[in-house]
Design a protein around this motif. Sequence first.
Motif, PDB file in Angstrom:
ATOM      1  N   UNK A  96       0.873  -1.194  -0.016  1.00 44.16           N
ATOM      2  CA  UNK A  96      -0.037  -0.022   0.150  1.00 44.16           C
ATOM      3  C   UNK A  96       0.940   1.232   0.044  1.00 44.16           C
ATOM      4  N   UNK A  97       0.581   2.027  -0.816  1.00 41.96           N
ATOM      5  CA  UNK A  97       1.373   3.420  -1.067  1.00 41.96           C
ATOM      6  C   UNK A  97       0.766   4.655  -1.030  1.00 41.96           C
ATOM      7  N   UNK A  98       1.151   5.628  -0.420  1.00 45.87           N
ATOM      8  CA  UNK A  98       0.723   7.049  -0.120  1.00 45.87           C
ATOM      9  C   UNK A  98       0.800   7.564  -1.494  1.00 45.87           C
ATOM     10  N   UNK A  99      -0.145   8.039  -2.043  1.00 50.51           N
ATOM     11  CA  UNK A  99       0.194   8.817  -3.357  1.00 50.51           C
ATOM     12  C   UNK A  99       0.686  10.179  -3.074  1.00 50.51           C
ATOM     13  N   UNK A 100       0.488  11.075  -2.079  1.00 49.27           N
ATOM     14  CA  UNK A 100       0.999  12.176  -1.630  1.00 49.27           C
ATOM     15  C   UNK A 100       2.365  12.371  -1.862  1.00 49.27           C
TER      16      UNK A 100
END
Length: 143
Positions: free
Chosen positions: A88-92
């Motif tokens: 799971x990656x944070x797009x920010x």
Amino acid sequence: GAAAAAAADGAGGFATAPGVRAARYDGEGLLISADGGAVRLWSMERRRRICSLKSSQGREELHAGGVSSMDTSDAAVLTGGGDGNLRLFNLEDLSLRCSLRGHAAPISSCVLLGESHAASASTDGAVRLWDVDSEAGAAGGGG
């Protein structure tokens, strides 16, 4: 693996390396594609690659066996792989939020359920619900 090229094709699309397994469009100009084990972010406006997501070791290959499933939200990208794991990656800030392990077979489908939950299924018929904040998966189903 083959690198994706950021060249526009004659139909106004993108030319990429063969083997794209998953793609998502956010509706606002960001296309996310997965080929092999890499996930790349593309600008539809500029018609070029913005970046590639990186593993915690700084590698572009996120999953052994390739990316087999992907889901996105406004703030995150969830990838499932042939290795049976999810990322799971944070797009920010493009950071890796967590890695989820618990499947014994390749991921066939994954989905984000709000900001703190996800679900995944693997090719052996197992289904898991995940609390991504605690990185815990509850098993269900089975084959």
